[in-house]
Design a protein around this motif. Structure first.
Motif, PDB file in Angstrom:
ATOM      1  N   UNK A  13     -31.605  25.974  30.687  1.00 12.22           N
ATOM      2  CA  UNK A  13     -31.678  24.991  30.961  1.00 12.22           C
ATOM      3  C   UNK A  13     -32.055  23.819  31.514  1.00 12.22           C
ATOM      4  N   UNK A  14     -32.479  22.979  32.701  1.00 12.68           N
ATOM      5  CA  UNK A  14     -32.148  22.192  33.929  1.00 12.68           C
ATOM      6  C   UNK A  14     -31.089  21.467  33.383  1.00 12.68           C
ATOM      7  N   UNK A  15     -30.381  20.899  32.392  1.00 16.91           N
ATOM      8  CA  UNK A  15     -29.192  20.663  31.900  1.00 16.91           C
ATOM      9  C   UNK A  15     -27.751  21.529  32.563  1.00 16.91           C
ATOM     10  N   UNK A  16     -28.743  22.532  32.382  1.00 18.16           N
ATOM     11  CA  UNK A  16     -27.795  23.976  32.277  1.00 18.16           C
ATOM     12  C   UNK A  16     -27.036  24.539  33.934  1.00 18.16           C
ATOM     13  N   UNK A  17     -29.069  23.564  34.612  1.00 22.60           N
ATOM     14  CA  UNK A  17     -28.585  24.231  35.947  1.00 22.60           C
ATOM     15  C   UNK A  17     -28.078  23.248  36.922  1.00 22.60           C
ATOM     16  N   UNK A  18     -28.140  22.185  36.461  1.00 26.94           N
ATOM     17  CA  UNK A  18     -27.494  20.838  36.858  1.00 26.94           C
ATOM     18  C   UNK A  18     -26.276  21.453  37.004  1.00 26.94           C
ATOM     19  N   UNK A  19     -25.974  20.721  36.250  1.00 29.61           N
ATOM     20  CA  UNK A  19     -24.201  21.171  35.629  1.00 29.61           C
ATOM     21  C   UNK A  19     -23.250  22.006  36.079  1.00 29.61           C
ATOM     22  N   UNK A  20     -24.442  23.631  36.174  1.00 30.08           N
ATOM     23  CA  UNK A  20     -24.205  25.053  36.726  1.00 30.08           C
ATOM     24  C   UNK A  20     -23.800  24.519  38.915  1.00 30.08           C
ATOM     25  N   UNK A 105      -3.570  22.998  33.219  1.00 26.50           N
ATOM     26  CA  UNK A 105      -4.825  23.250  32.482  1.00 26.50           C
ATOM     27  C   UNK A 105      -6.352  24.493  33.711  1.00 26.50           C
ATOM     28  N   UNK A 106      -6.000  24.937  33.580  1.00 22.62           N
ATOM     29  CA  UNK A 106      -6.912  25.899  34.116  1.00 22.62           C
ATOM     30  C   UNK A 106      -8.233  25.656  33.212  1.00 22.62           C
ATOM     31  N   UNK A 107      -8.518  24.703  32.361  1.00 20.94           N
ATOM     32  CA  UNK A 107     -10.149  24.939  31.928  1.00 20.94           C
ATOM     33  C   UNK A 107     -10.313  23.449  32.233  1.00 20.94           C
ATOM     34  N   UNK A 108      -9.980  22.518  33.220  1.00 22.43           N
ATOM     35  CA  UNK A 108     -10.128  21.207  34.058  1.00 22.43           C
ATOM     36  C   UNK A 108     -11.922  21.628  33.732  1.00 22.43           C
ATOM     37  N   UNK A 109     -12.120  22.539  34.967  1.00 24.25           N
ATOM     38  CA  UNK A 109     -13.750  22.995  35.557  1.00 24.25           C
ATOM     39  C   UNK A 109     -14.357  23.415  34.218  1.00 24.25           C
ATOM     40  N   UNK A 110     -14.082  23.693  33.273  1.00 26.15           N
ATOM     41  CA  UNK A 110     -14.932  23.978  32.215  1.00 26.15           C
ATOM     42  C   UNK A 110     -15.355  22.513  31.450  1.00 26.15           C
ATOM     43  N   UNK A 111     -14.293  22.215  31.013  1.00 23.08           N
ATOM     44  CA  UNK A 111     -14.801  20.390  30.210  1.00 23.08           C
ATOM     45  C   UNK A 111     -15.669  19.790  30.997  1.00 23.08           C
ATOM     46  N   UNK A 112     -15.024  20.309  32.034  1.00 23.79           N
ATOM     47  CA  UNK A 112     -16.179  18.883  33.196  1.00 23.79           C
ATOM     48  C   UNK A 112     -17.147  19.156  33.212  1.00 23.79           C
ATOM     49  N   UNK A 113     -17.534  20.866  33.410  1.00 23.46           N
ATOM     50  CA  UNK A 113     -18.878  21.667  33.017  1.00 23.46           C
ATOM     51  C   UNK A 113     -19.790  20.716  32.262  1.00 23.46           C
ATOM     52  N   UNK A 114     -18.813  21.339  30.755  1.00 29.53           N
ATOM     53  CA  UNK A 114     -19.217  20.786  29.683  1.00 29.53           C
ATOM     54  C   UNK A 114     -19.953  19.127  29.494  1.00 29.53           C
ATOM     55  N   UNK A 115     -18.978  18.411  29.779  1.00 31.20           N
ATOM     56  CA  UNK A 115     -19.067  16.818  29.727  1.00 31.20           C
ATOM     57  C   UNK A 115     -20.371  16.696  30.558  1.00 31.20           C
ATOM     58  N   UNK A 116     -20.469  16.954  32.224  1.00 35.10           N
ATOM     59  CA  UNK A 116     -21.686  16.812  33.083  1.00 35.10           C
ATOM     60  C   UNK A 116     -22.599  17.375  31.988  1.00 35.10           C
ATOM     61  N   UNK A 118     -23.427  18.176  28.858  1.00 35.97           N
ATOM     62  CA  UNK A 118     -24.191  16.623  27.490  1.00 35.97           C
ATOM     63  C   UNK A 118     -24.161  15.536  27.951  1.00 35.97           C
ATOM     64  N   UNK A 119     -23.599  14.289  29.649  1.00 41.03           N
ATOM     65  CA  UNK A 119     -24.182  13.768  29.956  1.00 41.03           C
ATOM     66  C   UNK A 119     -24.992  13.873  30.796  1.00 41.03           C
ATOM     67  N   UNK A 120     -25.824  14.380  30.939  1.00 36.54           N
ATOM     68  CA  UNK A 120     -26.814  14.704  31.448  1.00 36.54           C
ATOM     69  C   UNK A 120     -28.282  14.708  30.798  1.00 36.54           C
ATOM     70  N   UNK A 121     -28.307  15.115  29.766  1.00 38.44           N
ATOM     71  CA  UNK A 121     -28.597  15.295  28.247  1.00 38.44           C
ATOM     72  C   UNK A 121     -29.170  13.991  27.974  1.00 38.44           C
ATOM     73  N   UNK A 122     -27.916  13.162  28.100  1.00 43.13           N
ATOM     74  CA  UNK A 122     -27.624  12.100  27.490  1.00 43.13           C
ATOM     75  C   UNK A 122     -28.681  10.912  28.301  1.00 43.13           C
ATOM     76  N   UNK A 123     -28.241  10.601  29.415  1.00 39.98           N
ATOM     77  CA  UNK A 123     -29.503  10.102  30.336  1.00 39.98           C
ATOM     78  C   UNK A 123     -31.044  10.489  30.709  1.00 39.98           C
ATOM     79  N   UNK A 124     -31.242  11.838  30.323  1.00 40.53           N
ATOM     80  CA  UNK A 124     -32.627  12.040  30.250  1.00 40.53           C
ATOM     81  C   UNK A 124     -33.096  11.821  29.081  1.00 40.53           C
ATOM     82  N   UNK A 125     -31.941  11.616  27.875  1.00 39.90           N
ATOM     83  CA  UNK A 125     -32.559  10.478  26.803  1.00 39.90           C
ATOM     84  C   UNK A 125     -32.917   9.631  26.900  1.00 39.90           C
TER      85      UNK A 125
END
Length: 147
Positions: A13-20, A105-116, A118-125
């Motif tokens: 999805x576009x949200x995943x593209x920019x987050x990635x 915490x080796x999951x920091x990047x994963x958590x940030x990616x997921x938050x990015x 989620x927030x992109x989806x909210x901003x677009x909405x």
């Protein structure tokens, strides 16, 4: 989370593209900075308000001569407070790898990616909910002489 490398592969999805894409830049573009909050902000703002009022008094400016001087001092104290805290914050930055090492915490990047994502989806909405009002607002942005 997708692998973080320099050759981004398109996601679903576009949200995943920019987050990635942003996640792939984390190693160099993401920093953690300290931030003063709460009572510290209040104390610093109060310091500058008193400072401004004292300095203005030396020039003859007082609440008697300028009844709105406290509003002026408050506004400028906020700017000085933010200047100081921003400067201190920028002088103490940590990269994502530093934070991973410090916290273990080796999951920091994963958590940030997921938050990015989620927030992109909210901003677009949020933008989509404003679409019905935008044509009227965008009239001011038209070229002169067009429809």
């Amino acid at each position: 989370m997708p692998t973080i490398d320099n050759n981004p592969a398109p996601a679903g999805t576009p949200e995943e593209d920019i987050s990635t894409a942003l996640a792939q830049l984390m190693h160099r573009d993401l920093i953690f900075a300290m931030r003063f909050v709460g009572e510290s902000q209040h104390l610093m703002q109060g310091h500058f308000q008193h400072f401004i009022l004292r300095e203005l008094a030396t020039t003859g400016v007082s609440p008697d001569t300028h009844p709105m001087i406290h509003a002026f001092a408050e506004r400028h104290a906020l700017m000085l407070r933010d200047f100081v805290f921003s400067g201190v914050s920028l002088s103490r930055q940590f990269r994502v790898a530093d934070m991973e090492q410090l916290t273990g915490d080796t999951m920091i990047r994963v958590d940030i990616w997921d938050q990015l994502r989620s927030h992109v989806v909210m901003a677009e909405h949020q933008f989509r909910t404003q679409l019905p009002e935008l044509p009227a607002i965008l009239e001011a942005w038209k070229s002169p002489g067009t429809g």
